[in-house]
Write an enzyme that holds these catalytic residues in place. Structure first.
Site, mmCIF file in Angstrom:
data_model
loop_
_atom_site.group_PDB
_atom_site.id
_atom_site.type_symbol
_atom_site.label_atom_id
_atom_site.label_comp_id
_atom_site.label_asym_id
_atom_site.label_seq_id
_atom_site.Cartn_x
_atom_site.Cartn_y
_atom_site.Cartn_z
ATOM 1 N N GLU A 1 -6.216 -10.839 -0.962
ATOM 2 C CA GLU A 1 -6.763 -10.779 0.196
ATOM 3 C C GLU A 1 -8.429 -10.747 -0.105
ATOM 4 O O GLU A 1 -9.068 -9.886 0.343
ATOM 5 C CB GLU A 1 -6.495 -9.176 0.945
ATOM 6 N N GLU B 1 0.756 -1.421 -0.095
ATOM 7 C CA GLU B 1 0.089 0.036 0.069
ATOM 8 C C GLU B 1 0.615 1.318 0.094
ATOM 9 O O GLU B 1 0.577 2.122 0.631
ATOM 10 C CB GLU B 1 -0.959 0.062 1.143
HETATM 11 C C1 GLA Z 1 -4.978 -4.607 4.766
HETATM 12 C C2 GLA Z 1 -3.776 -5.190 4.940
HETATM 13 C C3 GLA Z 1 -3.858 -6.859 5.551
HETATM 14 C C4 GLA Z 1 -4.777 -6.539 6.682
HETATM 15 C C5 GLA Z 1 -6.100 -5.835 5.999
HETATM 16 C C6 GLA Z 1 -6.936 -6.019 7.192
HETATM 17 O O1 GLA Z 1 -5.577 -5.045 3.604
HETATM 18 O O2 GLA Z 1 -2.779 -5.463 3.699
HETATM 19 O O3 GLA Z 1 -2.588 -7.115 6.086
HETATM 20 O O4 GLA Z 1 -4.300 -5.646 7.702
HETATM 21 O O5 GLA Z 1 -5.802 -4.794 5.622
HETATM 22 O O6 GLA Z 1 -7.319 -7.435 7.649
#
Ligand code: GLA
Length: 463
Positions: free
Chosen positions: A372, A261
């Site tokens: 994710e 990020e």
């Molecule tokens: C972001 C991060 C993850 C996690 C999520 C919340 O996407 O990349 O590591 O912390 O937030 O679960």
């Protein structure tokens, strides 16, 4: 004479009129009713609905489990109903049904209405496809890892987590326990206990371990936030951390998110993090280079290095900036792949938006990690329980994502990781980070570890 003629004329007119009236009646075909979407769908039934048809006295309702009505449920085989709806009961949970109606008068029965399809809610005992995800994926011509986000506490032998993980998943990512603030307690001091447990679990069970994440602005340990040295000394600390962690797990962790990020949500600039402030805009490239050097020095020449970020499919300015960074990393020959987080909703991003985003990575020759994935169904907090309509919408969206992923060229596939196992333990419900106002059901298993329709959708996406 005159009156006799008049009488005759009146009779003729009456006769003709009567005839034509009869003709009209005979010619008037009973209108076909329109069936409407059901109401009050529940575990074992629903309310079937349809529109009024003039002159009709009643309606004949058919309910079937097949779209062509080859077999009709005995209680609902032309069931005569005088109302414009009927509460259908005694059905099986989580099952697809179809209904249609005809209108009826004493003399006529109309054509069949349109067919409405409805799936009973089936909150218990849903007959979902029980096939294990990785079993089906591994039969593909070009398989990929099916990943799950985990916590070390879930890896106890014989627990439902452990059994499901080993049956269904071929990769793990630590939800938070392999981040810098968890591992690094002071300069050069590390607490490996929890992260080691995760890595050992993967290695022992032949499950791929994806390292997440070396550098992330939301996981900076307090000592580093407070670091009072110069910027060059700060950079040296980051280099030391990356080098030590990559070295510690060399040969045990197959891939790392090196930076997570780094791009801002507004206008596609670099995110204004402590790393940008202390190390300047080249910090992403530096981190990748340090990770690469450490792996090679430790004898691991196949470690895969990823950049990971979110919301790039819908935020085009952000997408552009991420791809500019990827280009830079590619030119420096330090990157292997890109992680698209995909914290999605049942409405967004669209198929086309996701494809455009992923195809840019294909064009760059990068491996793609859907890193994710979870799919919200209550981002507006407009439902208080998981409705049938949202369940099906979510299933369709999981299926779509898997289909898109599976269609990628073999060389670009890496892993598709789901961000958590059970709905009730997901980070989504009431998340302050996301401004999520209520409960949600974003994952593949319910709170009892039962597979949801989303899991069936995943499997169907592989067809
Ligand atoms: C972001 C991060 C993850 C996690 C999520 C919340 O996407 O990349 O590591 O912390 O937030 O679960």
């Amino acid at each position: 004479m005159k009156s006799k003629f008049l009488l005759m004329l009146i009779s003729v007119v009456f006769f003709l009129n009567a005839c034509s009236k009869d003709d009209n009646d005979a010619a008037e075909i009973l209108e076909t009713p329109v069936a409407n979407a059901p109401k009050d769908v529940n575990d074992n039934g629903f309310k079937a609905k349809w529109n009024y048809v003039s002159h009709s006295k009643s309606y004949l309702l058919d309910v079937s489990t097949s779209e062509d009505f080859t077999t009709i449920l005995p209680n609902y085989n032309s069931k005569e109903v005088t109302d414009l709806n009927e509460v259908v009961t005694g059905l099986t949970g989580g099952t697809q049904y179809y209904y249609r109606v005809r209108a009826k008068t004493e003399a006529q029965i109309s054509d069949y209405s349109n067919v409405i399809s409805v799936v009973t809610t089936g909150s218990n005992g849903i007959p979902e496809d029980p096939t294990f995800l990785k079993i089906k994926v591994n039969k593909l011509a070009n398989p990929f890892f099916v990943g799950m986000a985990i916590k070390a506490s879930q890896l106890t032998n014989g627990t439902p987590y452990d059994v499901i993980l080993r049956n269904e998943f071929s990769s793990i990512s630590a939800e938070y326990e392999m981040k810098m603030d968890q591992i690094s307690t002071a300069s050069g001091v590390y607490n490996w206990t929890v992260a080691d447990k995760i890595v050992a679990y993967g290695n022992t069970n032949n499950i791929n371990v994806h390292g997440h994440a070396l550098v992330w602005h939301n996981a900076v340990p307090q000592w580093l936030k407070d670091f009072s040295g110069t910027d060059a000394e700060f950079a040296a600390e980051v280099k030391k951390y990356i080098t030590d962690v990559v070295t510690h797990y060399a040969g045990k962790v197959k891939s790392w998110d090196v930076v997570n990020e780094a791009v801002d949500d507004n206008g596609g600039a670099m995110r204004n993090t402590i790393f940008l402030q202390r190390m300047g805009p080249n910090y992403v490239k530096d981190c990748f280079q340090w990770a690469r050097n450490a792996a090679i020095a430790a004898g691991d020449t196949s470690l895969l290095l990823f950049y990971n970020d979110y919301a790039t499919s819908t935020n085009i300015a952000k997408q552009d900036k991420v791809f500019a960074i990827l280009e830079d990393l590619k030119t420096a020959k330090v990157i292997d792949g890109v992680g698209f987080q995909m914290h999605n909703t049942y409405l967004s991003p669209t198929k086309a938006q996701i494809e455009t985003d992923l195809n840019r990575a294909v064009a760059k020759g990068l491996k793609i990690h859907v890193s994710e994935l979870d799919i919200q169904v209550n981002q507006f907090n407009d439902i208080s329980n998981f409705t049938n309509e949202r369940r099906l919408a979510q299933k369709a969206k999981y299926k779509e994502m898997v289909k898109i992923y599976n269609a990628l060229p073999a060389a670009n596939k890496y892993a598709l990781t789901i961000w958590g196992m059970k709905d009730n333990e997901s980070w989504i419900p009431y998340s302050t980070e996301l401004n999520h106002p209520g409960n949600d059901w974003p994952l593949l298993y319910d709170s009892n570890f039962a597979v949801k329709s989303s899991h069936t959708g995943f499997l169907e996406g592989l067809d």
